[in-house]
Scaffold this motif. Structure first.
Motif, PDB file in Angstrom:
ATOM      1  N   ARG A  18      95.007 -10.585  24.354  1.00 32.40           N
ATOM      2  CA  ARG A  18      95.474 -11.797  23.310  1.00 32.40           C
ATOM      3  C   ARG A  18      96.080 -11.098  21.877  1.00 32.40           C
ATOM      4  NH1 ARG A  18      89.967 -14.005  20.266  1.00 32.40           N
ATOM      5  NH2 ARG A  18      89.310 -13.645  22.798  1.00 32.40           N
ATOM      6  N   ASP A  19      97.298 -12.102  21.415  1.00 32.51           N
ATOM      7  CA  ASP A  19      97.942 -10.965  20.131  1.00 32.51           C
ATOM      8  C   ASP A  19      96.478 -10.568  19.202  1.00 32.51           C
ATOM      9  OD1 ASP A  19     100.627 -10.878  21.656  1.00 32.51           O
ATOM     10  OD2 ASP A  19     100.565 -13.095  20.367  1.00 32.51           O
ATOM     11  N   PRO A  20      96.959 -10.199  18.033  1.00 35.15           N
ATOM     12  CA  PRO A  20      95.773 -10.064  17.044  1.00 35.15           C
ATOM     13  C   PRO A  20      95.263 -10.581  16.080  1.00 35.15           C
ATOM     14  CG  PRO A  20      97.032  -8.153  16.851  1.00 35.15           C
ATOM     15  CD  PRO A  20      98.046  -8.994  17.907  1.00 35.15           C
ATOM     16  N   LEU A  21      94.178 -11.784  16.677  1.00 34.25           N
ATOM     17  CA  LEU A  21      93.921 -12.883  15.593  1.00 34.25           C
ATOM     18  C   LEU A  21      92.992 -12.910  14.116  1.00 34.25           C
ATOM     19  CD1 LEU A  21      92.748 -15.718  16.761  1.00 34.25           C
ATOM     20  CD2 LEU A  21      90.550 -14.804  17.271  1.00 34.25           C
ATOM     21  N   ARG A  22      93.629 -13.980  14.101  1.00 38.77           N
ATOM     22  CA  ARG A  22      93.164 -14.221  12.387  1.00 38.77           C
ATOM     23  C   ARG A  22      92.044 -15.081  12.175  1.00 38.77           C
ATOM     24  NH1 ARG A  22      94.906 -13.470   6.494  1.00 38.77           N
ATOM     25  NH2 ARG A  22      92.706 -13.970   5.449  1.00 38.77           N
ATOM     26  N   LEU A  23      90.845 -14.045  12.083  1.00 37.97           N
ATOM     27  CA  LEU A  23      89.379 -15.299  12.114  1.00 37.97           C
ATOM     28  C   LEU A  23      89.314 -16.517  11.063  1.00 37.97           C
ATOM     29  CD1 LEU A  23      87.018 -12.588  13.133  1.00 37.97           C
ATOM     30  CD2 LEU A  23      88.106 -13.829  15.040  1.00 37.97           C
ATOM     31  N   ALA A  24      88.587 -17.635  11.422  1.00 34.43           N
ATOM     32  CA  ALA A  24      89.777 -18.141  10.467  1.00 34.43           C
ATOM     33  C   ALA A  24      88.420 -18.417   9.622  1.00 34.43           C
ATOM     34  CB  ALA A  24      89.990 -19.621  11.416  1.00 34.43           C
ATOM     35  N   GLY A  25      88.357 -18.572   8.036  1.00 30.85           N
ATOM     36  CA  GLY A  25      87.138 -19.033   7.435  1.00 30.85           C
ATOM     37  C   GLY A  25      86.245 -18.453   7.138  1.00 30.85           C
ATOM     38  N   HIS A  26      87.268 -16.528   7.571  1.00 34.25           N
ATOM     39  CA  HIS A  26      86.622 -15.144   7.475  1.00 34.25           C
ATOM     40  C   HIS A  26      86.296 -14.956   6.145  1.00 34.25           C
ATOM     41  CE1 HIS A  26      84.373 -14.786  12.004  1.00 34.25           C
ATOM     42  NE2 HIS A  26      84.338 -16.357  11.300  1.00 34.25           N
ATOM     43  N   GLY A  27      85.588 -14.370   5.380  1.00 33.93           N
ATOM     44  CA  GLY A  27      86.051 -13.252   4.007  1.00 33.93           C
ATOM     45  C   GLY A  27      86.557 -11.738   4.809  1.00 33.93           C
ATOM     46  N   PRO A  28      86.513 -10.795   4.024  1.00 30.60           N
ATOM     47  CA  PRO A  28      86.547  -9.625   4.288  1.00 30.60           C
ATOM     48  C   PRO A  28      85.688  -8.569   4.554  1.00 30.60           C
ATOM     49  CG  PRO A  28      86.820  -9.932   1.801  1.00 30.60           C
ATOM     50  CD  PRO A  28      86.718 -11.292   3.006  1.00 30.60           C
ATOM     51  N   PHE A  29      84.409  -9.259   5.530  1.00 35.36           N
ATOM     52  CA  PHE A  29      83.152  -9.090   5.232  1.00 35.36           C
ATOM     53  C   PHE A  29      82.994  -7.533   5.774  1.00 35.36           C
ATOM     54  CE2 PHE A  29      82.526 -13.608   7.356  1.00 35.36           C
ATOM     55  CZ  PHE A  29      82.469 -13.467   6.142  1.00 35.36           C
ATOM     56  N   HIS A  30      81.190  -7.182   5.991  1.00 37.53           N
ATOM     57  CA  HIS A  30      81.441  -5.444   5.309  1.00 37.53           C
ATOM     58  C   HIS A  30      82.224  -4.965   5.042  1.00 37.53           C
ATOM     59  CE1 HIS A  30      78.374  -7.456   8.230  1.00 37.53           C
ATOM     60  NE2 HIS A  30      79.516  -7.776   9.436  1.00 37.53           N
ATOM     61  N   THR A  31      83.181  -4.725   3.887  1.00 40.85           N
ATOM     62  CA  THR A  31      83.518  -4.005   3.391  1.00 40.85           C
ATOM     63  C   THR A  31      83.235  -4.265   1.883  1.00 40.85           C
ATOM     64  OG1 THR A  31      85.225  -5.290   2.696  1.00 40.85           O
ATOM     65  CG2 THR A  31      85.818  -4.583   4.991  1.00 40.85           C
ATOM     66  N   PRO A  32      84.105  -3.049   1.239  1.00 47.06           N
ATOM     67  CA  PRO A  32      83.181  -3.394  -0.286  1.00 47.06           C
ATOM     68  C   PRO A  32      83.731  -4.276  -1.053  1.00 47.06           C
ATOM     69  CG  PRO A  32      84.232  -0.913   0.286  1.00 47.06           C
ATOM     70  CD  PRO A  32      84.466  -1.805   1.262  1.00 47.06           C
ATOM     71  N   LEU A  33      85.024  -4.737  -0.449  1.00 48.10           N
ATOM     72  CA  LEU A  33      85.985  -5.764  -1.242  1.00 48.10           C
ATOM     73  C   LEU A  33      84.674  -7.159  -0.867  1.00 48.10           C
ATOM     74  CD1 LEU A  33      88.490  -6.597   0.702  1.00 48.10           C
ATOM     75  CD2 LEU A  33      88.423  -5.946  -1.669  1.00 48.10           C
ATOM     76  N   MET A  34      83.378  -7.378  -0.441  1.00 43.30           N
ATOM     77  CA  MET A  34      82.320  -7.823  -0.758  1.00 43.30           C
ATOM     78  C   MET A  34      80.743  -7.717  -1.404  1.00 43.30           C
ATOM     79  SD  MET A  34      82.883 -10.173   1.750  1.00 43.30           S
ATOM     80  CE  MET A  34      81.857 -10.826   1.651  1.00 43.30           C
ATOM     81  N   PHE A  35      81.190  -6.820  -2.380  1.00 43.28           N
ATOM     82  CA  PHE A  35      80.821  -6.259  -3.863  1.00 43.28           C
ATOM     83  C   PHE A  35      80.275  -7.532  -4.227  1.00 43.28           C
ATOM     84  CE2 PHE A  35      79.366  -5.164  -7.828  1.00 43.28           C
ATOM     85  CZ  PHE A  35      78.918  -4.205  -8.047  1.00 43.28           C
ATOM     86  N   GLY A  36      80.129  -9.060  -4.579  1.00 48.02           N
ATOM     87  CA  GLY A  36      80.174 -10.317  -5.640  1.00 48.02           C
ATOM     88  C   GLY A  36      78.546 -10.019  -4.592  1.00 48.02           C
TER      89      GLY A  36
END
Length: 348
Positions: free
Chosen positions: A205-223
């Protein structure tokens, strides 16, 4: 009496309660676990949220509703936990628990580090907290061919590209989840756009953007991490009844695990750093050499990643999809409770 088989249990994460699973909680568990489902419903009701019974009993599946974090998380946890409680313990001796991403919160309850009721409290809260993050999301890329062999050099090329993009001003991008034959990469919108524009060709498959998912398991999840630590006290945690393998491949053992450290990992590193699911599976099978790997519901979409993790270390001579499928046909090692014919082997 036939000797019990040893088994590890792998809790699924986001994206596993889909249209085909609508109504499955009531159908499979309504009568035997009515009191427990009522507890879960009461927890949701007290927070002014639609109950598990209402959501599972909806007339139709809604992507906009059922795939949202604050809905998906409690539905997935409920299906997973009740499937786990349905395993015939005269047939299977559960020797370890692990999970994928959000499935770690289920694994905490399966392993006994928190109660089943508090596991729901945690999963329900994290479903809401998972929506507390900076802008961005996740993209899934395949790095293995159709026989589940890694394409030489592709993983390294992708990770080198990720590092190069992340070094650019205003671009956040990082490995989120390692699923053996697939990588989930996460970042802000600038980082994701650059990845889609510059990624080398990938198989399948082509790269797939996961619908409804945030940037999980990264520092962007600090909040999300800060909110979880403020809302969910360390008092919920104890020592596990069975070992648990986390997203680093670390084993939380029965007598040596510090509940405060488990709490800190669960709402710190687990949220903010990459989740190496493949390593967790590989560590679990090497450490406990189970006769079977049990995948509770909902669904069975995690089966391929589990199989690819086994193939990655040549577990019991399996080095390809062909080998794995042959093993499944003769003496299945992976038993999915989302498949009726395999569920019967597990629940009796």
């Amino acid at each position: 009496m036939t000797a019990r088989k040893t088994a590890i249990v792998v809790a699924p994460g986001r994206g596993t309660y889909g249209k085909g699973e609508l109504g499955s909680i009531a159908r499979l568990h309504g009568a035997p676990f009515g009191a427990l489902i009522a507890n879960f419903d009461a927890q949701r009701h007290d927070r002014g949220q639609p109950t598990v019974t209402e959501l599972d009993g909806a007339d139709r599946f809604s992507v906009g509703v059922h795939m949202r974090g604050d809905v998906a998380a409690p539905l997935i946890y409920t299906a997973t936990a009740l499937d786990y409680l349905s395993i015939d313990r005269d047939k299977y001796d559960i020797v370890a628990a692990l999970g994928n991403s959000m499935g770690w919160y289920s694994a905490l309850a399966l392993g006994g580090a928190v109660s089943i009721e508090d596991g729901f409290r945690i999963s329900n809260a994290m479903g809401l907290n998972s929506q507390t993050h900076g802008p961005g999301g996740q993209i899934l890329l395949q790095v293995a061919d159709e026989d589940w062999h890694p394409l030489p050099g592709l993983r390294d090329r992708l990770l080198d590209l990720v590092a190069a993009i992340a070094a650019r001003p205003g671009h956040d991008l990082a490995l989120s989840i390692d699923l053996a034959g697939m990588l989930v990469l996460a970042g802000n919108e600038e980082g994701l756009a650059a990845l889609l524009a510059e990624a080398p060709p990938t198989p399948g498959r082509d790269p797939l953007r996961l619908a409804g998912h945030g940037p999980f398991h990264t520092p962007l999840m600090f909040g999300s991490s800060e909110k979880a630590k403020a809302e969910l006290p360390v008092a919920l945690f104890g020592r596990p009844d069975i070992p648990m393998v986390d997203g680093r491949g670390h084993i939380w053992r029965r007598f040596s695990s510090d509940p405060a450290e488990t709490w800190d990992y669960s709402f710190g590193h687990q949220i903010l750093a990459p989740y190496d699911f493949a390593r967790s599976v590989q560590v679990a099978v090497k450490e406990y050499a189970p006769d079977a790997i049990i995948l509770p519901g909902p669904g069975d979409t995690l089966g391929g990643a589990i199989a690819q993790s086994l193939i990655g270390i040549g577990w019991q001579g399996m080095t390809s999809k062909t080998d794995f499928m042959a093993r499944q046909a003769s003496d299945p090692i992976l038993l999915s409770m989302g498949r009726a014919e395999q569920r019967g082997l597990i629940t009796g």
